[in-house]
Design an enzyme around this catalytic site. Sequence first.
Site, PDB file in Angstrom:
ATOM      1  N   VAL A   1       0.792  -1.232   0.137  1.00  0.00           N
ATOM      2  CA  VAL A   1       0.244   0.056  -0.058  1.00  0.00           C
ATOM      3  C   VAL A   1       0.936   1.273   0.133  1.00  0.00           C
ATOM      4  O   VAL A   1       0.366   2.295   0.205  1.00  0.00           O
ATOM      5  CB  VAL A   1      -1.008   0.063   1.085  1.00  0.00           C
ATOM      6  CG1 VAL A   1      -2.020  -1.103   0.878  1.00  0.00           C
ATOM      7  CG2 VAL A   1      -0.426  -0.063   2.617  1.00  0.00           C
TER       8      VAL A   1
ATOM      9  N   SER B   1       5.437   9.527  12.413  1.00  0.00           N
ATOM     10  CA  SER B   1       4.564   9.191  11.491  1.00  0.00           C
ATOM     11  C   SER B   1       2.890   9.091  11.914  1.00  0.00           C
ATOM     12  O   SER B   1       2.067   9.452  11.118  1.00  0.00           O
ATOM     13  CB  SER B   1       5.010   7.863  11.030  1.00  0.00           C
ATOM     14  OG  SER B   1       4.604   6.848  11.831  1.00  0.00           O
TER      15      SER B   1
ATOM     16  N   TYR C   1       8.444   6.446  14.285  1.00  0.00           N
ATOM     17  CA  TYR C   1       7.378   5.825  14.243  1.00  0.00           C
ATOM     18  C   TYR C   1       6.319   7.038  14.778  1.00  0.00           C
ATOM     19  O   TYR C   1       5.147   7.011  14.437  1.00  0.00           O
ATOM     20  CB  TYR C   1       7.344   4.780  15.192  1.00  0.00           C
ATOM     21  CG  TYR C   1       6.037   3.906  15.425  1.00  0.00           C
ATOM     22  CD1 TYR C   1       5.391   3.266  14.517  1.00  0.00           C
ATOM     23  CD2 TYR C   1       5.169   4.397  16.709  1.00  0.00           C
ATOM     24  CE1 TYR C   1       4.166   2.495  14.708  1.00  0.00           C
ATOM     25  CE2 TYR C   1       4.018   3.555  17.079  1.00  0.00           C
ATOM     26  CZ  TYR C   1       3.649   2.686  15.777  1.00  0.00           C
ATOM     27  OH  TYR C   1       2.370   2.190  16.242  1.00  0.00           O
TER      28      TYR C   1
HETATM   29  P1  NAP Z   1       0.884  -6.276  12.438  1.00  0.00           P
HETATM   30  O1  NAP Z   1       0.580  -7.088  13.609  1.00  0.00           O
HETATM   31  O2  NAP Z   1       2.330  -6.005  11.925  1.00  0.00           O
HETATM   32  O3  NAP Z   1       0.007  -6.202  11.239  1.00  0.00           O
HETATM   33  C1  NAP Z   1       0.217  -5.114  10.229  1.00  0.00           C
HETATM   34  C2  NAP Z   1      -0.243  -6.058   9.013  1.00  0.00           C
HETATM   35  O4  NAP Z   1       0.133  -5.083   7.814  1.00  0.00           O
HETATM   36  C3  NAP Z   1       0.881  -7.327   8.319  1.00  0.00           C
HETATM   37  O5  NAP Z   1       0.169  -8.237   7.914  1.00  0.00           O
HETATM   38  C4  NAP Z   1       1.989  -6.668   7.700  1.00  0.00           C
HETATM   39  O6  NAP Z   1       2.536  -7.487   6.635  1.00  0.00           O
HETATM   40  C5  NAP Z   1       0.775  -5.435   6.823  1.00  0.00           C
HETATM   41  N1  NAP Z   1       1.721  -4.547   6.036  1.00  0.00           N
HETATM   42  C6  NAP Z   1       2.900  -3.999   6.619  1.00  0.00           C
HETATM   43  N2  NAP Z   1       3.183  -2.981   5.568  1.00  0.00           N
HETATM   44  C7  NAP Z   1       2.423  -3.216   4.481  1.00  0.00           C
HETATM   45  C8  NAP Z   1       2.406  -2.682   3.079  1.00  0.00           C
HETATM   46  N3  NAP Z   1       3.471  -1.645   2.829  1.00  0.00           N
HETATM   47  N4  NAP Z   1       1.483  -2.833   2.455  1.00  0.00           N
HETATM   48  C9  NAP Z   1       0.484  -3.792   2.721  1.00  0.00           C
HETATM   49  N5  NAP Z   1       0.198  -4.362   4.015  1.00  0.00           N
HETATM   50  C10 NAP Z   1       1.438  -3.991   4.988  1.00  0.00           C
HETATM   51  O7  NAP Z   1       0.722  -4.854  12.998  1.00  0.00           O
HETATM   52  P2  NAP Z   1      -0.692  -4.421  14.360  1.00  0.00           P
HETATM   53  O8  NAP Z   1      -0.219  -4.178  15.455  1.00  0.00           O
HETATM   54  O9  NAP Z   1      -1.942  -4.893  13.731  1.00  0.00           O
HETATM   55  O10 NAP Z   1      -0.751  -2.795  13.514  1.00  0.00           O
HETATM   56  C11 NAP Z   1      -1.739  -2.292  12.989  1.00  0.00           C
HETATM   57  C12 NAP Z   1      -1.777  -0.657  12.642  1.00  0.00           C
HETATM   58  O11 NAP Z   1      -1.920  -0.271  14.148  1.00  0.00           O
HETATM   59  C13 NAP Z   1      -0.350  -0.014  12.553  1.00  0.00           C
HETATM   60  O12 NAP Z   1      -0.377   1.030  11.699  1.00  0.00           O
HETATM   61  C14 NAP Z   1       0.252   0.054  14.087  1.00  0.00           C
HETATM   62  O13 NAP Z   1       1.099   1.029  14.001  1.00  0.00           O
HETATM   63  C15 NAP Z   1      -1.263   0.525  14.634  1.00  0.00           C
HETATM   64  N6  NAP Z   1      -0.974   0.439  15.964  1.00  0.00           N
HETATM   65  C16 NAP Z   1      -0.744  -0.924  16.544  1.00  0.00           C
HETATM   66  C17 NAP Z   1      -0.679  -0.909  18.031  1.00  0.00           C
HETATM   67  C18 NAP Z   1      -0.392  -2.302  18.913  1.00  0.00           C
HETATM   68  O14 NAP Z   1      -0.160  -2.244  19.936  1.00  0.00           O
HETATM   69  N7  NAP Z   1      -0.273  -3.414  18.127  1.00  0.00           N
HETATM   70  C19 NAP Z   1      -0.840   0.148  18.797  1.00  0.00           C
HETATM   71  C20 NAP Z   1      -1.212   1.240  18.242  1.00  0.00           C
HETATM   72  C21 NAP Z   1      -1.164   1.434  16.853  1.00  0.00           C
HETATM   73  P3  NAP Z   1       3.989  -7.971   6.923  1.00  0.00           P
HETATM   74  O15 NAP Z   1       3.930  -8.667   8.202  1.00  0.00           O
HETATM   75  O16 NAP Z   1       4.392  -8.758   5.777  1.00  0.00           O
HETATM   76  O17 NAP Z   1       4.950  -6.491   7.188  1.00  0.00           O
END
Ligand code: NAP
Length: 266
Positions: free
Chosen positions: A65, A159, A156
Site C-alpha cells: 500500500v 508518522s 514511528y
Molecule cells: P501487524 O501485526 O504487524 O499487522 C500489520 C499487517 O500490515 C501485516 O500483515 C503486515 O504485513 C501488513 N503490512 C505492512 N506493511 C504493508 C504494506 N506496505 N502494504 C500492505 N500491507 C502491509 O501490526 P498491528 O499491530 O496490527 O498494527 C496495525 C496498525 O495499528 C499499525 O499502523 C500500527 O502502527 C497500529 N498500532 C498498533 C498498536 C499495537 O499495539 N499493536 C498500537 C497502536 C497502533 P508484514 O507482516 O508482511 O509486514
Amino acid sequence: MGIDLSGKVVIVTGGAKGIGEGCVQKFLDSNAIVISFDLDDSSLAIQESKHANLESSFSSHVVDVSNEAQVEDAVTKVLAAHGRIDGLINCAGIQTYGSVTDTTEEIWDRTFNVNVKSMFLTAKYVAPAMIAQKAGSIVNISSVQSLMSQKTVVAYAASKGAINALTRASAIDLAISGVRVNAILPGSVDTPMLRTSADMHRGEKSIEEVLADWGAGHPLGRIAKSSEIGDLAVFLISDESAFITGQSIVIDGGLSIQVPVILPGK
Ligand code: NAP
C-alpha cells in the site's frame, strides 16, 4: 443486536494480521463485503481459506500500500468487482525504533512511506468513488504515540502524528461530499507487531510476562484485543457515527489519562 452493514463494501489494509485481521472479522460479523489488502501473501492465503465459505463477501489482494501503482490497480479491481466502496480501514503499518540521533534516513523514509503515504494513496484512489456515491467513511489507524511518546520511537511517533493531521485535512476536503475521515488511536494491542516488540525488549522475561507488564501500565490492567479496535472501526464506518468526522479517537484502556507518578502506598 450488533450494527448491520449489509450491502456495504469495505477495504481493510494490513488485513491479514493483527488489528487489520480483527477488523476484517468484525466487518464480516456485521454482514459487510470485505476486501483484505496486505503485503503478506502467506497470511492472506490462510485468511482466504478460513473464509472460503464466504466466497461472495470476502476476498483479498496482495498489495504494497506504499506503492501508488499497486494501490490504484487493487482499488480498480475492487470497483470492477463490487461497483462501490463504502468503507476504508487503513491498518497497514510498521513499528520502527531509533532515537533522533541514530535513526537512519532509510528507516525514516520507510516508516513514513508505509505508515503515512499509504493512507494518502488509498484515500486518493478510494475517495472518488465515495464522492460519486455522496457517502463513505475512512478510518486511519494511528496510535497514542501520536499524542505521547517514549524513547527511541522518533520516526514511528512522528508518522503517527502525521496520520492525525492527514485525517483532519482529508476530513475537511471530503466533508462537503458526505465522506467522513477519522483516526483511531490505540494503546497496546495484542498483535504480531506488539509481540515482536515484546520479544525485542524482553531480556530474561517471556513475551507473555512483558505483555502482562505492559498491560499493567494501562489503568484497565490489560492490553487490548484486536477485535476491540474492530468494534470501534465498525461503529465509525456505520451510520451510527454519521456526525463524527476529522476526529482522533483514543482507545487505550486509560493509558493516556494517567499521570505516571504513583502516590506512595496507592
Ligand atoms: P501487524 O501485526 O504487524 O499487522 C500489520 C499487517 O500490515 C501485516 O500483515 C503486515 O504485513 C501488513 N503490512 C505492512 N506493511 C504493508 C504494506 N506496505 N502494504 C500492505 N500491507 C502491509 O501490526 P498491528 O499491530 O496490527 O498494527 C496495525 C496498525 O495499528 C499499525 O499502523 C500500527 O502502527 C497500529 N498500532 C498498533 C498498536 C499495537 O499495539 N499493536 C498500537 C497502536 C497502533 P508484514 O507482516 O508482511 O509486514
